[in-house]
Design a protein around this motif. Structure first.
Motif, PDB file in Angstrom:
ATOM      1  N   LEU A 175       0.810  -1.216   0.000  1.00  0.00           N
ATOM      2  CA  LEU A 175       0.000   0.000   0.000  1.00  0.00           C
ATOM      3  C   LEU A 175       0.842   1.264   0.000  1.00  0.00           C
ATOM      4  N   MET A 176       1.828   1.345   0.880  1.00  0.00           N
ATOM      5  CA  MET A 176       2.571   2.595   1.045  1.00  0.00           C
ATOM      6  C   MET A 176       3.301   2.978  -0.238  1.00  0.00           C
ATOM      7  N   ASP A 177       4.008   2.025  -0.814  1.00  0.00           N
ATOM      8  CA  ASP A 177       4.739   2.322  -2.046  1.00  0.00           C
ATOM      9  C   ASP A 177       3.785   2.624  -3.187  1.00  0.00           C
ATOM     10  N   PHE A 178       2.647   1.944  -3.216  1.00  0.00           N
ATOM     11  CA  PHE A 178       1.679   2.186  -4.279  1.00  0.00           C
ATOM     12  C   PHE A 178       1.142   3.610  -4.210  1.00  0.00           C
ATOM     13  N   VAL A 179       0.763   4.057  -3.018  1.00  0.00           N
ATOM     14  CA  VAL A 179       0.266   5.426  -2.867  1.00  0.00           C
ATOM     15  C   VAL A 179       1.362   6.429  -3.211  1.00  0.00           C
ATOM     16  N   SER A 180       2.575   6.207  -2.718  1.00  0.00           N
ATOM     17  CA  SER A 180       3.684   7.123  -2.980  1.00  0.00           C
ATOM     18  C   SER A 180       4.007   7.212  -4.464  1.00  0.00           C
ATOM     19  N   ALA A 181       3.775   6.120  -5.202  1.00  0.00           N
ATOM     20  CA  ALA A 181       4.082   6.106  -6.633  1.00  0.00           C
ATOM     21  C   ALA A 181       3.185   7.050  -7.419  1.00  0.00           C
ATOM     22  N   HIS A 182       2.158   7.578  -6.806  1.00  0.00           N
ATOM     23  CA  HIS A 182       1.256   8.505  -7.496  1.00  0.00           C
ATOM     24  C   HIS A 182       1.656   9.969  -7.300  1.00  0.00           C
ATOM     25  N   ASP A 183       2.814  10.200  -6.673  1.00  0.00           N
ATOM     26  CA  ASP A 183       3.386  11.556  -6.572  1.00  0.00           C
ATOM     27  C   ASP A 183       2.412  12.579  -6.014  1.00  0.00           C
ATOM     28  N   GLY A 184       1.700  12.204  -4.968  1.00  0.00           N
ATOM     29  CA  GLY A 184       0.812  13.150  -4.307  1.00  0.00           C
ATOM     30  C   GLY A 184      -0.589  13.201  -4.866  1.00  0.00           C
ATOM     31  N   ALA A 185      -0.864  12.480  -5.961  1.00  0.00           N
ATOM     32  CA  ALA A 185      -2.211  12.493  -6.541  1.00  0.00           C
ATOM     33  C   ALA A 185      -3.204  11.738  -5.658  1.00  0.00           C
ATOM     34  N   ILE A 186      -2.694  10.800  -4.863  1.00  0.00           N
ATOM     35  CA  ILE A 186      -3.521  10.124  -3.856  1.00  0.00           C
ATOM     36  C   ILE A 186      -3.116  10.689  -2.499  1.00  0.00           C
ATOM     37  N   PRO A 187      -4.053  11.177  -1.694  1.00  0.00           N
ATOM     38  CA  PRO A 187      -3.677  11.777  -0.402  1.00  0.00           C
ATOM     39  C   PRO A 187      -3.124  10.734   0.562  1.00  0.00           C
ATOM     40  N   ASP A 188      -2.353  11.220   1.539  1.00  0.00           N
ATOM     41  CA  ASP A 188      -1.754  10.288   2.496  1.00  0.00           C
ATOM     42  C   ASP A 188      -2.792   9.596   3.381  1.00  0.00           C
ATOM     43  N   THR A 189      -4.012  10.119   3.409  1.00  0.00           N
ATOM     44  CA  THR A 189      -5.068   9.450   4.174  1.00  0.00           C
ATOM     45  C   THR A 189      -5.370   8.052   3.621  1.00  0.00           C
TER      46      THR A 189
END
Length: 333
Positions: A175-189
């Protein structure tokens, strides 16, 4: 006529889908690895321990860390043979050395090897081939199961191809790497609950991984819960992963999470009783259609109820003694 068991009649000659312990507990430092093995010795093989070479190794000390990991696999505290290892990813220069060092030095082969940061099917296939080649070179009798971490855009795009690789037994969502791979387009929530279950892009990833896993008889493993104090949050995360997304396994990063996850994925007592009654009646009918209560059942529902009993065993739940013949045994223990 001999009573046929479910594995002989319900899967058209193919092996039943893999059932693994429902919790995969990660540990990277020597202290935490030792504590994890002690907990496994206490609770039994209801969860796996993954010794982490990727995030656990300090930069420049990869070899030393791999040697430490190897010394713990098959050692006196590895009582059940359910200790695996996560190696470095394909783009890291040390991943081949991880494999060489661990397979040569460990007292027995790891229960599985986890491959992180997969981006292309060809890369995963090359890693699989290298591990298989080392296994043969060292005379290790059986192929080593592989677990793939789906945490990049490329891995998600090729998830069905990755699930089809022959030695793969499980797909895990990072999950963490997947969200980070979106360069901020997905919020950290979306890295924690409830956002991780609500954001459309994250939901899509979870569902694609689960669908690919089940299509190829692999085990879908849900990402970790970052909550380490409130175990009700962890229990709710596990329940949602199980009920809404079809996951049958989940990561843990804190010892307190392990029994909570195991309990969440264990079938309820009433479900075990129902499955037992239906399957015993089906066995008595030589696996033809039966009526249980006011409901008709055949081999399609038998496969479902067989999965209930297999998952119950994997979580350490006691089965009714009369179910022993379903497993081809004189006792259900």
């Amino acid at each position: 006529m001999r009573a046929l068991i479910p594995a002989e009649v319900l899967f058209d000659g193919e092996a039943p889908p893999t059932v693994l312990p429902v919790c995969d507990h990660y540990a990277g430092s020597e202290k935490l690895m030792s504590k994890s093995l002690a907990l496994q010795a206490q609770l039994g093989p209801v969860f796996d321990v993954t010794l982490d070479c990727e995030d656990g190794a300090q930069v420049g000390r990869e070899q030393e860390h791999a040697e430490l990991v190897a010394s713990m696999i098959g050692g006196e505290h590895d009582r059940f043979g359910r200790v695996g290892v996560r190696i470095h990813g394909f783009d890291h220069p040390h991943w081949r050395d991880d494999v060489r060092l661990i397979l040569r030095a460990a007292k027995r082969a790891p229960a599985y090897i986890t491959l992180p940061k997969i981006r292309r099917t060809a890369d995963a296939a090359e890693m699989c081939a290298f591990i298989e080649g080392m296994r043969r070179e060292l005379g290790i009798a059986k192929p080593i199961p592989l677990q793939l971490l789906i945490e990049t855009h490329g891995a998600l795009a090729n998830v069905f191809q990755l699930a089809a690789l022959p030695t793969v037994e499980s797909l895990s969502f990072g999950l963490m790497d997947f969200v980070s791979a979106h360069d901020g387009a997905i919020p950290d929530t979306a890295m924690r609950s409830p956002g991780q279950f609500d954001h459309p892009l994250v939901r899509r990833a979870k569902l694609e991984i689960a669908a690919a896993s089940h299509a190829h008889g692999r085990v879908p493993s849900h990402n970790v819960s970052t909550e380490v104090r409130d175990m009700e949050v962890v229990a709710n995360d596990a329940a949602r992963a199980r009920d809404e997304f079809g996951y049958t396994r989940m990561w843990s990063i804190h010892p307190a999470q392990v029994p909570v996850i195991v309990a969440a994925f264990a079938p309820r007592d009433d479900a075990i009783a129902t499955a037992s009654a239906i399957l015993l009646a089906a066995q008595g009918a030589q696996w033809g259609p039966i009526r249980h209560g006011d409901t008709l059942h055949d081999r399609a529902s038998y496969r479902y109820y067989w999965s209930v009993l297999r998952r119950a065993r994997a979580t350490g739940k006691a089965l009714p003694p009369e179910t022993a013949p379903l497993f081809g045994m004189g006792s259900s223990e």
